[in-house]
Design a protein around this motif. Sequence first.
Motif, mmCIF file in Angstrom:
data_model
loop_
_atom_site.group_PDB
_atom_site.id
_atom_site.type_symbol
_atom_site.label_atom_id
_atom_site.label_comp_id
_atom_site.label_asym_id
_atom_site.label_seq_id
_atom_site.Cartn_x
_atom_site.Cartn_y
_atom_site.Cartn_z
ATOM 1 N N VAL A 1 3.806 16.586 45.720
ATOM 2 C CA VAL A 1 3.345 15.228 45.430
ATOM 3 C C VAL A 1 1.834 15.279 45.228
ATOM 4 C CG1 VAL A 1 3.251 12.837 46.207
ATOM 5 C CG2 VAL A 1 5.202 14.268 46.840
ATOM 6 N N LEU A 2 1.396 14.764 44.082
ATOM 7 C CA LEU A 2 -0.018 14.757 43.741
ATOM 8 C C LEU A 2 -0.466 13.334 43.445
ATOM 9 C CD1 LEU A 2 -0.011 17.768 41.243
ATOM 10 C CD2 LEU A 2 -0.680 17.820 43.650
ATOM 11 N N ASP B 1 -1.803 27.543 41.374
ATOM 12 C CA ASP B 1 -2.500 26.259 41.502
ATOM 13 C C ASP B 1 -1.878 25.374 42.574
ATOM 14 O OD1 ASP B 1 -4.447 26.379 39.214
ATOM 15 O OD2 ASP B 1 -2.594 26.699 38.118
ATOM 16 N N GLY B 2 -0.930 25.920 43.326
ATOM 17 C CA GLY B 2 -0.277 25.145 44.362
ATOM 18 C C GLY B 2 0.844 24.270 43.859
ATOM 19 N N ILE B 3 1.226 24.418 42.589
ATOM 20 C CA ILE B 3 2.334 23.672 42.011
ATOM 21 C C ILE B 3 3.475 24.651 41.777
ATOM 22 C CG2 ILE B 3 3.093 22.284 40.048
ATOM 23 C CD1 ILE B 3 0.222 21.358 39.730
ATOM 24 N N PRO B 4 4.644 24.436 42.351
ATOM 25 C CA PRO B 4 5.700 25.444 42.292
ATOM 26 C C PRO B 4 6.136 25.738 40.868
ATOM 27 C CG PRO B 4 6.566 23.361 43.097
ATOM 28 C CD PRO B 4 5.075 23.225 43.041
ATOM 29 N N LEU C 1 1.489 19.741 34.211
ATOM 30 C CA LEU C 1 2.448 20.280 33.247
ATOM 31 C C LEU C 1 2.238 21.757 32.989
ATOM 32 C CD1 LEU C 1 2.411 17.438 30.552
ATOM 33 C CD2 LEU C 1 4.184 17.900 32.237
ATOM 34 N N LEU C 2 0.989 22.197 33.033
ATOM 35 C CA LEU C 2 0.659 23.534 32.567
ATOM 36 C C LEU C 2 0.291 24.498 33.687
ATOM 37 C CD1 LEU C 2 -1.508 22.302 29.581
ATOM 38 C CD2 LEU C 2 0.831 23.179 29.462
#
Length: 307
Positions: free
Chosen positions: A260-261, A290-293, A284-285
């Motif tokens: 959740v961002l 970057d801590g996004i799975p 999206l990219l």
Amino acid sequence: MPTRPRNVPQVVNRYRAADSGGRTVFVVHPGALPATVHRTLAAALPEGSGLTVLDLSALPEYWEPALTGDRPTTTVDDMASRLLDLLLAESPDGPSALVGWSFGGVVAHTMTGMMPVRTLPGRLVLLDSIAPTEAYTPADDDLDQPMLLDWFTMYLGAKRDRVLPGPPDRYTGHGLESGLAAVLDACVTAGVLPADTSMPGLRKLYDTYVDGLLRNNRLTAVHRPQPAVLPLVLLKADRSLIHGDPDLGWPELAAHGLTVLPCPGDHYTMLTRSDSAAVIAHALLADASDGIPARPAPGEELSAARP
């Protein structure tokens, strides 16, 4: 039979073409605001990327119940299947990323469970979308009136590129007519509506807006969502649909993780602000560093996916 609204867009709207060999971001958009609002996101994507919007409001079976107040004759699964066929016709290798705003997130989530595994993107990005779970799908009569007035106020402001005051307790303790009078006062003061706007005219706008929400609520009420087949990223607007809720109900469906961002703006203006577009484009990219799975490892995912 209701009259089809003028200038209804096509379902498939290409706002930026990918370069040769490039991939395209697909956005599932449920209407309310015109699909052209996603041009801001298209401009924020890096060179070579494309952006195509799949607009639910171009489907008669979707927009008609919002005009008549009737119950929908379609289902979330039917619409997801139809949009997926259109997506794969545009991009046989699948999207570089899939995004769903608001109710569009529910349809996009369903699409991922139908995708051939080879076409799945790395993650599903949800823009202030409420999960289609039982706990987050109230009966029509249980929809909170101050909350609806707050959403309506945000919507009116976004239509004129303005931010109108909230939060929903501004409308608590009032009947509908006095609540709408407060909305009208805020809109006239901000220049969103002309000073001679009548209360019956505003009430008609409100009723049409709520009929659209009821249509989405009824579609969700009979939908049986499956656990997500890929990681979820929820971008929650600073002024979200549900104030104070940390995740809008998505953990129940997040079998492969949920990130959740925060995102600048409210539920509507997050689509038009350049700072919001930059946050969405990054989500999206980005990759796992970057801590996004990222996408699950092959074989982990997707027993529910269509072969």
